[in-house]
Design an enzyme around this catalytic site. Sequence first.
Site, mmCIF file in Angstrom:
data_model
loop_
_atom_site.group_PDB
_atom_site.id
_atom_site.type_symbol
_atom_site.label_atom_id
_atom_site.label_comp_id
_atom_site.label_asym_id
_atom_site.label_seq_id
_atom_site.Cartn_x
_atom_site.Cartn_y
_atom_site.Cartn_z
ATOM 1 N N THR A 91 0.825 -1.200 0.000
ATOM 2 C CA THR A 91 0.000 0.000 0.000
ATOM 3 C C THR A 91 0.865 1.257 0.000
ATOM 4 O O THR A 91 0.766 2.090 -0.902
ATOM 5 C CB THR A 91 -0.922 -0.031 1.241
ATOM 6 O OG1 THR A 91 -1.504 -1.335 1.326
ATOM 7 C CG2 THR A 91 -2.010 0.999 1.135
ATOM 8 N N ALA A 92 1.735 1.393 0.976
ATOM 9 C CA ALA A 92 2.586 2.581 1.041
ATOM 10 C C ALA A 92 3.614 2.576 -0.090
ATOM 11 O O ALA A 92 3.875 3.614 -0.712
ATOM 12 C CB ALA A 92 3.291 2.640 2.395
ATOM 13 N N GLU A 112 9.117 -5.883 -4.796
ATOM 14 C CA GLU A 112 7.966 -6.538 -4.167
ATOM 15 C C GLU A 112 8.173 -8.055 -4.165
ATOM 16 O O GLU A 112 8.539 -8.641 -5.179
ATOM 17 C CB GLU A 112 6.682 -6.150 -4.918
ATOM 18 C CG GLU A 112 5.450 -6.990 -4.613
ATOM 19 C CD GLU A 112 5.090 -7.080 -3.135
ATOM 20 O OE1 GLU A 112 5.214 -6.080 -2.412
ATOM 21 O OE2 GLU A 112 4.692 -8.190 -2.699
ATOM 22 N N ALA A 113 7.887 -8.664 -3.017
ATOM 23 C CA ALA A 113 8.073 -10.112 -2.881
ATOM 24 C C ALA A 113 7.036 -10.903 -3.682
ATOM 25 O O ALA A 113 7.328 -11.969 -4.207
ATOM 26 C CB ALA A 113 7.989 -10.503 -1.409
ATOM 27 N N ASN A 169 -7.825 -6.388 0.572
ATOM 28 C CA ASN A 169 -8.617 -6.023 1.754
ATOM 29 C C ASN A 169 -10.090 -5.784 1.433
ATOM 30 O O ASN A 169 -10.531 -5.982 0.305
ATOM 31 C CB ASN A 169 -7.969 -4.844 2.489
ATOM 32 C CG ASN A 169 -8.067 -3.543 1.714
ATOM 33 O OD1 ASN A 169 -8.808 -3.428 0.751
ATOM 34 N ND2 ASN A 169 -7.299 -2.558 2.142
ATOM 35 N N HIS A 573 -5.759 -5.039 11.148
ATOM 36 C CA HIS A 573 -5.176 -3.700 11.236
ATOM 37 C C HIS A 573 -3.907 -3.620 12.089
ATOM 38 O O HIS A 573 -3.715 -2.625 12.791
ATOM 39 C CB HIS A 573 -6.204 -2.706 11.817
ATOM 40 C CG HIS A 573 -7.442 -2.556 10.994
ATOM 41 N ND1 HIS A 573 -8.616 -2.044 11.498
ATOM 42 C CD2 HIS A 573 -7.693 -2.842 9.695
ATOM 43 C CE1 HIS A 573 -9.540 -2.027 10.541
ATOM 44 N NE2 HIS A 573 -8.998 -2.510 9.444
#
Length: 641
Positions: A91-92, A112-113, A169, A573
């Site tokens: 996201t970030a 990114e994994a 999400n 969260h």
Amino acid sequence: MSFLSTFLTRERLVQPQNTKLVTVTLGVAGGLWVAWGLIRRTIHTLHPAFLPGEPNPVLLATPFENITSRHEDDDLAHVEEYDVVIVGGGTAGCVLASRLSENPNLRVLLIEAGKSDLTLLHSRIPATCTELIHSAVDYGLKTVPETNMHNREMSWPRGKLLGGCSSINALIYHRCSSSDYNEWGLQGWAWKDLEPYFRKAENFMPSPAWPVDWSRHGKGGPWQIRYPSFTSPLLPAFITGCNGIGVSTVPDINHGQAGMVGVTRLQTFTDSESRRSSAATAYLTEDVCRRKNLKISVGMTVTRIITQSTADGKRVAKGVELASGPHTPIRYRVKASKDVIISCGAVHTPHLLKVSGIGPRDELTRHRIKVIKDLPGVGANLQDHLLIPMTVNTAKGTSINYVSKPLFGLKLLAEWLLCGTGLLGANCVEGAVWMRSHDDPEVVDKIEDLTSAAREPDMEIISIPGWFKDMGKTSATDRNVDQWTLGQIPLRPSSMGKITLADSSPFSPPVIHANYFSSESDRQISIWAFKKSCDIVKASGVFKSWELPKRADELNDDEILEFLKESANTCYHPSGTAKIGAESDSGVVDTNLSVYGVQNLRVCDVSVMPRILSGHTCAPIIAMAEKFANMLKGEYGSVEV
Ligand SMILES: Cc1cc2nc3c(=O)[nH]c(=O)nc-3n(C[C@H](O)[C@H](O)[C@H](O)COP(=O)(O)OP(=O)(O)OC[C@H]3O[C@@H](n4cnc5c(N)ncnc54)[C@H](O)[C@@H]3O)c2cc1C
Ligand SMILES: *[C@@H]1O[C@H](CO)[C@@H](O)[C@H](O)[C@H]1NC(C)=O
Ligand SMILES: *[C@@H]1O[C@H](CO)[C@@H](O)[C@H](O)[C@H]1NC(C)=O
């Protein structure tokens, strides 16, 4: 019947010999195809850059030539250099990569994994997001046996794909209470500092059916926010029920004023065709990916942050080491001339810091990791929300339990694909109420006031118009019965946990101690919310009977607590594991998101939040990443608002 007989006749017409030939040919072709797939996967795992022209796993990234070397070796000569290396395309990470590469002179690498999210239908369709939990794009993590939750090892879904958790999400767009940010008391991270970035990120599309004050929303940002076109009859019933117990309706909960309590319809991150607008689809558009100064590497896990000592004894982050998987001996390296930014999320950020030698000395030494910086706050201060559902049976025709009927699903899919409307375009969490237990004189002395200000909530209850249990992984007992689930989310827990290491391997799953329900106040507020949910249901006008649990309104407090412990799950969260704060107060980063004791190392994701917010964490972290990108542009000498 006639269809069947035609079929049988045709079958008989095929000569036995031909059948054999066809079968053998198909078998051989299939076998070769499977074998080639296996060989390709093996080559990729061992050496991803080996097959030129292969789209994955190093999508859009240059092969890191001649940078293979031995594990312990910190030599960065001849290694490809970028200005900024962002670890974690979640996201970030997607926001940072997109915004920083707007400056054509800045060379940015995003690692990114997981893989790309674009081909993943369940990610694109809002209503099917629970299908992604426990799938290949979920890390599949579990907590340790939680002592206050009947020793359950509770599932902790985390997205492993571009867009991270924003690609898997529940799409709820929520800015949380303005006072949550002010309560942090941090220079540059108050509500007034972040509010412009919520707007900058957002492209809000209003709905004629639910008018709100536009002026509080952003227009023209990359992230698409709107109300789903579909609602069930249980949304008005939920609002009636909440009004019935004295909670008033708030047209738009994202109003940014003090006093975020009330019942509302939820906004979601979906585009005009009802597809998910994740951080990846919103920020890494084709145009952005085409930028010459941005490289995106997928399918590569960062295994270590490489630091070096300067002449005056300081530690500086110089680059990272990466690998395609746990089984390959080959490691790649890449150099960062300005900053290494860690955006791996609240579980993996502390994990990567620790395996790189940044964390509590005792723990690192125990796992024989060389200590680069003793920083006790790494992995500490873990806070999470619970989601505790209760289900009732409702009046006929109110719920959406019927969707799991297979033929109905096909019809809905066609509607979504062709028209971009219908139930599949909705995230199925239709409404939510934010409440304050401290307005209820009966419980004030049992529950600690941990709200971020007077008039702010400590409880949220969401409305799901159907059966919902075990994070949506079990389907309705009876699809012909109408059911309704209210899920309570205690917003201000005092229970805190931690993330620790199982061993020194970057590929071992981090150990999660959520430590839920470890305070009396946390248990009491959930009992209170359970009773409130019963009241809402009874005032809704659609209630027929209790389902899960049965006899809900006759249970005593102990029985309620037993039910809560059994049915609670994470609300996904987790926050706070690399918090902004003073180093002496277990802070990991300062207000510039710089890691203490290691220059040029930054953290930007949910883990920097010092206290969990009164709501959902996705929009807040997008706004924080927007703000941080702008701060960095300033540092690098190209400010632009
Ligand atoms: C099932 C679920 C439902 C949710 N529902 C909502 C909701 O409705 N509304 C809401 O606001 N919030 C929701 N959340 C929470 C919200 O999505 C997250 O808090 C937020 O997206 C976290 O963002 P992040 O940038 O901190 O981390 P992430 O988005 O998790 O990104 C971390 C990224 O780093 C990558 N990574 C990790 N380690 C490495 C490594 N070593 N090398 C390379 N890459 C690595 C990961 O693969 C991942 O892509 C939900 C979360 C989940 C899981
Ligand atoms: C490694 O690559 C760089 C350019 O990327 C080149 O200048 C250098 O000579 C190469 N080194 C070796 C050992 O091949
Ligand atoms: C943050 O960065 C700014 C600009 O580079 C600097 O002026 C300020 O002192 C830094 N703050 C901290 C806490 O280091």
